[in-house]
Scaffold this active site. Structure first.
Site, PDB file in Angstrom:
ATOM      1  N   GLY A 104       0.831  -1.209   0.000  1.00 12.18           N
ATOM      2  CA  GLY A 104       0.000   0.000   0.000  1.00 12.18           C
ATOM      3  C   GLY A 104       0.859   1.249   0.000  1.00 12.18           C
ATOM      4  O   GLY A 104       1.879   1.301   0.685  1.00 12.18           O
ATOM      5  N   ARG A 118      19.121  11.208  -4.043  1.00 10.72           N
ATOM      6  CA  ARG A 118      20.102  12.297  -3.890  1.00 10.72           C
ATOM      7  C   ARG A 118      21.277  11.907  -2.997  1.00 10.72           C
ATOM      8  O   ARG A 118      22.412  12.316  -3.235  1.00 10.72           O
ATOM      9  CB  ARG A 118      19.390  13.565  -3.422  1.00 10.72           C
ATOM     10  N   GLY A 155       5.798  -2.399   3.659  1.00 12.64           N
ATOM     11  CA  GLY A 155       5.450  -2.982   4.950  1.00 12.64           C
ATOM     12  C   GLY A 155       6.080  -4.347   5.151  1.00 12.64           C
ATOM     13  O   GLY A 155       7.017  -4.733   4.431  1.00 12.64           O
ATOM     14  N   THR A 201       4.168   2.420   5.638  1.00  7.27           N
ATOM     15  CA  THR A 201       2.766   1.996   5.712  1.00  7.27           C
ATOM     16  C   THR A 201       2.026   2.943   6.645  1.00  7.27           C
ATOM     17  O   THR A 201       2.562   3.343   7.689  1.00  7.27           O
ATOM     18  CB  THR A 201       2.608   0.553   6.222  1.00  7.27           C
ATOM     19  N   ASP A 206       2.119  -0.706  11.710  1.00  5.07           N
ATOM     20  CA  ASP A 206       2.056  -2.066  12.256  1.00  5.07           C
ATOM     21  C   ASP A 206       3.363  -2.846  12.053  1.00  5.07           C
ATOM     22  O   ASP A 206       3.344  -4.063  11.875  1.00  5.07           O
ATOM     23  CB  ASP A 206       0.868  -2.827  11.644  1.00  5.07           C
ATOM     24  N   ARG A 245     -26.750  12.796  17.095  1.00  2.73           N
ATOM     25  CA  ARG A 245     -26.698  11.423  16.575  1.00  2.73           C
ATOM     26  C   ARG A 245     -25.536  10.645  17.169  1.00  2.73           C
ATOM     27  O   ARG A 245     -24.615  11.212  17.740  1.00  2.73           O
ATOM     28  CB  ARG A 245     -26.468  11.466  15.058  1.00  2.73           C
ATOM     29  N   LYS A 292     -24.629  13.984  26.871  1.00  2.51           N
ATOM     30  CA  LYS A 292     -23.774  14.093  25.676  1.00  2.51           C
ATOM     31  C   LYS A 292     -24.655  14.179  24.424  1.00  2.51           C
ATOM     32  O   LYS A 292     -25.616  13.427  24.286  1.00  2.51           O
ATOM     33  CB  LYS A 292     -22.860  12.865  25.579  1.00  2.51           C
ATOM     34  N   ARG A 328     -25.390   6.943  12.188  1.00  7.43           N
ATOM     35  CA  ARG A 328     -24.877   6.968  10.818  1.00  7.43           C
ATOM     36  C   ARG A 328     -23.476   6.362  10.783  1.00  7.43           C
ATOM     37  O   ARG A 328     -22.700   6.521  11.730  1.00  7.43           O
ATOM     38  CB  ARG A 328     -24.774   8.411  10.301  1.00  7.43           C
TER      39      ARG A 328
HETATM   40  P1  ADP Z   1       3.042  -4.627   2.724  1.00  5.15           P
HETATM   41  O1  ADP Z   1       4.446  -4.558   2.244  1.00  5.15           O
HETATM   42  O2  ADP Z   1       2.405  -3.287   2.824  1.00  5.15           O
HETATM   43  O3  ADP Z   1       2.899  -5.483   3.958  1.00  5.15           O
HETATM   44  P2  ADP Z   1       1.929  -6.794   1.132  1.00  5.15           P
HETATM   45  O4  ADP Z   1       1.772  -7.725   2.271  1.00  5.15           O
HETATM   46  O5  ADP Z   1       0.798  -6.681   0.161  1.00  5.15           O
HETATM   47  O6  ADP Z   1       2.177  -5.296   1.578  1.00  5.15           O
HETATM   48  O7  ADP Z   1       3.267  -7.203   0.369  1.00  5.15           O
HETATM   49  C1  ADP Z   1       3.710  -6.459  -0.734  1.00  5.15           C
HETATM   50  C2  ADP Z   1       4.408  -7.395  -1.693  1.00  5.15           C
HETATM   51  O8  ADP Z   1       5.552  -7.971  -1.069  1.00  5.15           O
HETATM   52  C3  ADP Z   1       3.591  -8.578  -2.154  1.00  5.15           C
HETATM   53  O9  ADP Z   1       2.700  -8.285  -3.185  1.00  5.15           O
HETATM   54  C4  ADP Z   1       4.675  -9.505  -2.643  1.00  5.15           C
HETATM   55  O10 ADP Z   1       5.129  -9.151  -3.924  1.00  5.15           O
HETATM   56  C5  ADP Z   1       5.800  -9.250  -1.632  1.00  5.15           C
HETATM   57  N1  ADP Z   1       5.752 -10.284  -0.603  1.00  5.15           N
HETATM   58  C6  ADP Z   1       4.835 -10.436   0.381  1.00  5.15           C
HETATM   59  N2  ADP Z   1       5.078 -11.555   1.101  1.00  5.15           N
HETATM   60  C7  ADP Z   1       6.161 -12.139   0.553  1.00  5.15           C
HETATM   61  C8  ADP Z   1       6.917 -13.326   0.819  1.00  5.15           C
HETATM   62  N3  ADP Z   1       6.583 -14.155   1.823  1.00  5.15           N
HETATM   63  N4  ADP Z   1       7.991 -13.594   0.040  1.00  5.15           N
HETATM   64  C9  ADP Z   1       8.334 -12.773  -0.969  1.00  5.15           C
HETATM   65  N5  ADP Z   1       7.660 -11.651  -1.285  1.00  5.15           N
HETATM   66  C10 ADP Z   1       6.600 -11.325  -0.535  1.00  5.15           C
HETATM   67  O1  F6P Z   2      -1.606   0.124   3.430  1.00  2.77           O
HETATM   68  C1  F6P Z   2      -2.326  -0.342   4.462  1.00  2.77           C
HETATM   69  C2  F6P Z   2      -3.786  -0.350   4.115  1.00  2.77           C
HETATM   70  O2  F6P Z   2      -4.220   0.956   3.831  1.00  2.77           O
HETATM   71  C3  F6P Z   2      -4.625  -0.972   5.200  1.00  2.77           C
HETATM   72  O3  F6P Z   2      -4.950  -0.095   6.236  1.00  2.77           O
HETATM   73  C4  F6P Z   2      -5.814  -1.415   4.404  1.00  2.77           C
HETATM   74  O4  F6P Z   2      -6.435  -2.496   5.036  1.00  2.77           O
HETATM   75  C5  F6P Z   2      -5.213  -1.841   3.104  1.00  2.77           C
HETATM   76  O5  F6P Z   2      -4.008  -1.132   2.969  1.00  2.77           O
HETATM   77  C6  F6P Z   2      -6.105  -1.565   1.929  1.00  2.77           C
HETATM   78  O6  F6P Z   2      -5.485  -2.021   0.789  1.00  2.77           O
HETATM   79  P1  F6P Z   2      -6.038  -1.794  -0.690  1.00  2.77           P
HETATM   80  O7  F6P Z   2      -5.293  -0.642  -1.230  1.00  2.77           O
HETATM   81  O8  F6P Z   2      -5.702  -3.049  -1.385  1.00  2.77           O
HETATM   82  O9  F6P Z   2      -7.500  -1.520  -0.601  1.00  2.77           O
END
Ligand code: ADP
Ligand code: F6P
Length: 324
Positions: free
Chosen positions: A15, A29, A106, A129, A133, A166, A218, A248
């Site tokens: 993400g 740079r 991430g 990210t 987390d 609300r 409240k 809502r």
């Molecule tokens: P984030 O890096 O935000 O946690 P993802 O979990 O979607 O996002 O991982 C991003 C990318 O990293 C995946 O689409 C994949 O290409 C690579 N990746 C994830 N897990 C693995 C793994 N166990 N081994 C190698 N590449 C991985």
């Molecule tokens: O990057 C983290 C995050 O924004 C999470 O908080 C959320 O669950 C997820 O990515 C959403 O991913 P996508 O872009 O695939 O909808």
């Protein structure tokens, strides 16, 4: 030195997060300042496997530090989770002369970085990210901007919620992590927060709390619900039926991932980008940059991935106590 790094590659993966551009800019740079070459890989590991690799110069990153998103684009790539995909990725790096790689993303992206390092490409991860987390670091690129964006949006919902007396359920991002919900809970003075790490499925408790707060006078009741708990629309209907109060649901969604990064995200991301280049130039590999106890630090990726991150109980309790 015979095996000194000559060419550094940089990619963003998973993400996107505001501040990724500041990190890319710093990598580009700082690498140039050290007299080495730098290449950008478009669309994360997917672009690596497609050889979407471009030479980067200082001017390619001008006018980017203030932009949200990532100028390199990002992607998720199943093929790179396979040994064949990883092998191909390492071969492509070698073919393009990339002997050092910086992966901004991430935990998932770090697993990919770990594999590249094991295949002989010196690789460093930078935590990017909005979810905050990643266990080894107290800071991840994008969280500060995202949580400020969410906070401002929640303030607005609160205004109209108060006018109409609300109950509002506001869903923030975080599929597996409740940090945005926790921080907004404190920053927005929410009456309740629902976090995936802590959720007890006790909706009656929520209902009782709403009724008690209303009796105390409240005029609104803000529930911040993390995406990982979800189901905000149906929850709103059930709460309205049980309390008799108009309720809502607002789902903030991907707006939390966009926008111009805050000062903190620009500065920390810049430092992390430069720090990652320094690590590669020192011959380090399989490390991830972090921020802990007021300092920028680095950890072995294997160690970083084995760490567990939990919602700080003290902060969770404070959030509850202050909302009475
Ligand atoms: P984030 O890096 O935000 O946690 P993802 O979990 O979607 O996002 O991982 C991003 C990318 O990293 C995946 O689409 C994949 O290409 C690579 N990746 C994830 N897990 C693995 C793994 N166990 N081994 C190698 N590449 C991985
Ligand atoms: O990057 C983290 C995050 O924004 C999470 O908080 C959320 O669950 C997820 O990515 C959403 O991913 P996508 O872009 O695939 O909808």
């Amino acid at each position: 030195m015979a095996n000194e790094i000559q060419t550094i590659g940089v990619l963003t993966s998973g993400g996107d997060a505001p501040g990724m551009n500041a990190a890319i800019r710093a990598v580009v740079r700082e690498t140039i300042a050290k007299g080495k070459k730098v290449k950008g890989i478009k669309r994360g590991y997917a672009g690596l496997l497609q050889e979407e690799i471009i030479d980067m110069e200082a001017k390619n990153v001008s006018n980017t530090i203030q932009q949200g998103g990532t100028i390199l684009q990002t992607a998720r790539c199943m093929e790179f989770t396979t040994p064949e995909g990883q092998q191909l990725g390492a071969e492509i790096c070698r073919k393009h002369g990339i002997d050092g790689m910086i992966v901004i993303g991430g935990d998932g992206s770090f697993k990919g970085a770990q594999k590249l390092a094991a295949l002989g490409i010196n690789t460093i991860g930078i935590p990017g990210t909005i979810d905050l987390d990643i266990a080894c670091t107290e800071y991840t690129i994008g969280f500060d901007t995202a949580v400020n964006t969410a906070m401002e949006a929640i303030d607005k919902v609160r205004d109209t919620s108060t006018s109409h007396e609300r109950c509002s359920i506001i869903e923030v991002m975080g599929r597996g992590a409740g940090y945005i919900a926790l921080w907004c809970g404190i920053a927005n003075g929410a009456e309740d927060i629902l976090l995936p790490e802590k959720y007890d499925y006790d909706e009656q408790k929520l209902v009782n709390n709403i009724i008690a707060n209303r009796k105390r006078g409240k005029k609104h009741h803000i529930i911040i619900n993390a995406e990982g708990v979800g189901h905000s629309e149906s929850m709103a209907k059930r709460i309205e039926a049980a309390t008799g109060l108009e309720t809502r649901a607002t789902i903030l969604g991907h707006m939390q991932r966009g926008g111009s990064p805050t000062c903190k995200d620009r500065v920390y991301a810049s430092i992390m980008g430069a720090y990652a280049v320094d690590l590669l130039c020192q011959g380090k590999s399989n490390r991830v940059v972090g921020y802990r106890h007021g300092d920028f630090v680095d950890f072995d990726i294997d160690e970083a991935l084995s760490m567990k991150k939990e919602i700080p109980e003290y902060q969770f309790q404070i959030c509850k106590n202050l909302s009475v």
